[in-house]
Write an enzyme that holds these catalytic residues in place. Sequence first.
Site, mmCIF file in Angstrom:
data_model
loop_
_atom_site.group_PDB
_atom_site.id
_atom_site.type_symbol
_atom_site.label_atom_id
_atom_site.label_comp_id
_atom_site.label_asym_id
_atom_site.label_seq_id
_atom_site.Cartn_x
_atom_site.Cartn_y
_atom_site.Cartn_z
ATOM 1 N N ASP A 1 3.675 -9.290 9.562
ATOM 2 C CA ASP A 1 4.290 -9.502 8.176
ATOM 3 C C ASP A 1 5.186 -8.164 8.060
ATOM 4 O O ASP A 1 6.359 -8.496 7.629
ATOM 5 C CB ASP A 1 3.221 -9.204 7.040
ATOM 6 N N TYR B 1 -5.784 -13.529 -3.378
ATOM 7 C CA TYR B 1 -5.102 -12.773 -2.203
ATOM 8 C C TYR B 1 -5.899 -13.396 -0.762
ATOM 9 O O TYR B 1 -7.075 -12.974 -0.652
ATOM 10 C CB TYR B 1 -5.245 -11.426 -2.364
ATOM 11 N N HIS C 1 -5.212 -11.125 7.277
ATOM 12 C CA HIS C 1 -6.516 -11.201 7.835
ATOM 13 C C HIS C 1 -7.475 -10.093 7.151
ATOM 14 O O HIS C 1 -8.562 -9.916 7.732
ATOM 15 C CB HIS C 1 -6.359 -10.651 9.426
ATOM 16 N N CYS D 1 0.744 -1.183 -0.065
ATOM 17 C CA CYS D 1 0.160 -0.191 -0.218
ATOM 18 C C CYS D 1 1.013 1.094 -0.189
ATOM 19 O O CYS D 1 2.103 1.171 0.241
ATOM 20 C CB CYS D 1 -0.906 0.278 1.383
#
Length: 684
Positions: free
Chosen positions: A266, A170, A174, A31
Amino acid sequence: MSVDPRYAVLFEPVQIGPVTARNRFYQVPHCNGLGFTRPRAEAAMRGMKAEGGWAVVATQECEIHPTSDLAPGCEARLWDDRDIPALAAMAEAVHEHASLAAIELAHNGFHAANLLTRTPPLASNHMVTDSIQPLQARAMDLADIRALRRWHADAAKRALKAGFDIIYVYAGHHMTMPHHFLSPELNQRSDEYGGSLQNRVRLTRELLEDTREICDGRAAVAFRLAVDDMAGTGGMQAEEEGRAIVEMLAELPDLWDVNVAGWPNDSQTARFAPDEGYQEPYVSFVKQVTTKPVVGVGRYTSADRMAALIRKGVFDMIGAARPSIADPFLPAKIEEGRIDEIRECIGCNICAAMDWFSVPIRCTQNPTMGEEWRRGWHPEKIAPAASDAPVLVVGSGPAGLECALQLSNRGYSVTLAEAGRELGGRSRRESGLKGLGTWSRVRDYRATLLSQRADVEIFLESELTAEDILAFDFAHVYLATGARWRADGVGRSTRRAIPGLDGVAVLTPDDIMDGALPGDGPVLVWDDDRIYMGGVIADHLAAAGAEVALATPAPMVSPWTENTMEQGRIQAGLLAAGVGLRLSQRLVRIEAGEAVLACEYTGTETRLPCATLVTVTERAPERALYDALRAQDHGLTTLAAIGDALAPGLIADAVHAGHMAARNHERDPAEAEAELFTREMVSL
Ligand code: ADP
Ligand code: SF4
């Protein structure tokens, strides 16, 4: 030029289904606060990665339908055909440099609150949305699931029209419907999409099959899977269901992009995951289970480590988000043997923070990130010098170092004067605090390059006065003299000095960075700043053996670090270290060896023994030199305070300010101001 044989393996092509990546460098989806609202900036930023040698360059998550509306975030979007041109621009920018463009299709399920579209969020079951919003998601029936498959298929068709070479399913972080259906905790369905793992995998399998059918050899299908929730037995574990899922779907996608969930796991910061490769224990099994290429991440910046990963068969491609942000030209630099020139990511997550704010991405190490289109900044190119007049830069913190380096890149001869014994300013000093060691990379990258320049002179232990400066023969002077933490308690909570500070030993973060430690007795860290420093100082002092409490008006420790996704770990760490937390408490005065705190809400006062007070409140710019020069007829053509000396901020801001000053040096100030940046306008 031939590639160093140690790294040649990194430049082998990789077949990904019907397409071929020209090397093993893969910019995984990330992002960036650009997205569908700033498509030109997005295209230019991604194109820059391709120019820098990343063989695959991916979008961020791409909303496929109005029921997956992440407003006010601005991710990629493919709701209908009108969204195609924006993404086609990105694919084109990537193709210009012979790289492959990948798109991460996403339906965000109950993670999307649909604040813009006002459609009820969708989920595997009736449940509250995972953002704290006053609404719940509704359970999908079988017709909804069929509709979801159709939306995903339609988005895949649009992605093909936009020119993408790799199309993702994807299931990660979560954040997406396939992940929610895979989760035994979230998926409580009793039909063929719930219960057994076989059933929970059904939706993912169908989406992969649908996407494969649509791609039909024209594009590859990638599957992004979080193989482990890092929640121990409470979540999905790599060695159990994570592995079972990979086994069940092993050959279905053309490429596996594997990581851990959620996003804070991550993208862990260096403060909590100091080493490259922190995900390897979770994801390294994947290559044993599939013959398809595997890409993984782990904030890799070392060419040796990357080559070893390929040779050892851990991954087929080196995935990177943050290392590609800090240095879009990382692959090119390895290929050309310019290892010294790699700007290594410091793992601070300022990039991620800006995504949370939905503003253009920025990076501590790379001031050109997000500025490629709107300011026309290229990370490796800069306009040549406008004259041969030498420049003096005073102060070697992030602002001074970056300013000196970019002036040198332009061809100016530069003199850099530093009062201290070492270069680096706050990037050096803060890197001595617990957990911030990697922050010295801000200095290292710049100091190394500057030390190699014939036309750059560096003077250490040279604290300059106004008279010194005027006695030199420079017409152009930049003052990057930094800022100091205040010792009087003035800050967000109060614009007046806190009473009673003369009755206690007072330290500031600067004192602690200079090596001071509190004497005997209890220490109170008064954190009115609420960004990161208060928590760092408390942790640092507790590790040094002090008895530490931290008081802050905020209801949590270091609240701003929610944006860097560290807040939970910071608070947990302080609790584990025995730091006494006084939350929602304001320091009102020091009295008879005690700190008097007042509850933010009721004003009720409590007392706390305090032998040493550490004030983390506000920083005062070091302006004395600037003011002294401005007070006289200095005759300088350029006199400017930059970075923290002008207005204290993040290290990222200081680097950006130094870069901006160098870019604008000897430009008409009116022209520079008029061209501050180009805006993407909504057209009517
Ligand atoms: P920034 O973040 O804006 O780069 P820093 O606080 O990191 O600022 O760095 C400022 C640097 O300037 C420090 O290393 C400090 O020693 C140096 N400095 C401050 N005043 C002077 C001076 N008068 N002469 C030379 N160096 C100075
Ligand atoms: Fe790395 Fe920090 Fe830049 Fe993000 S902002 S890419 S974490 S240096």
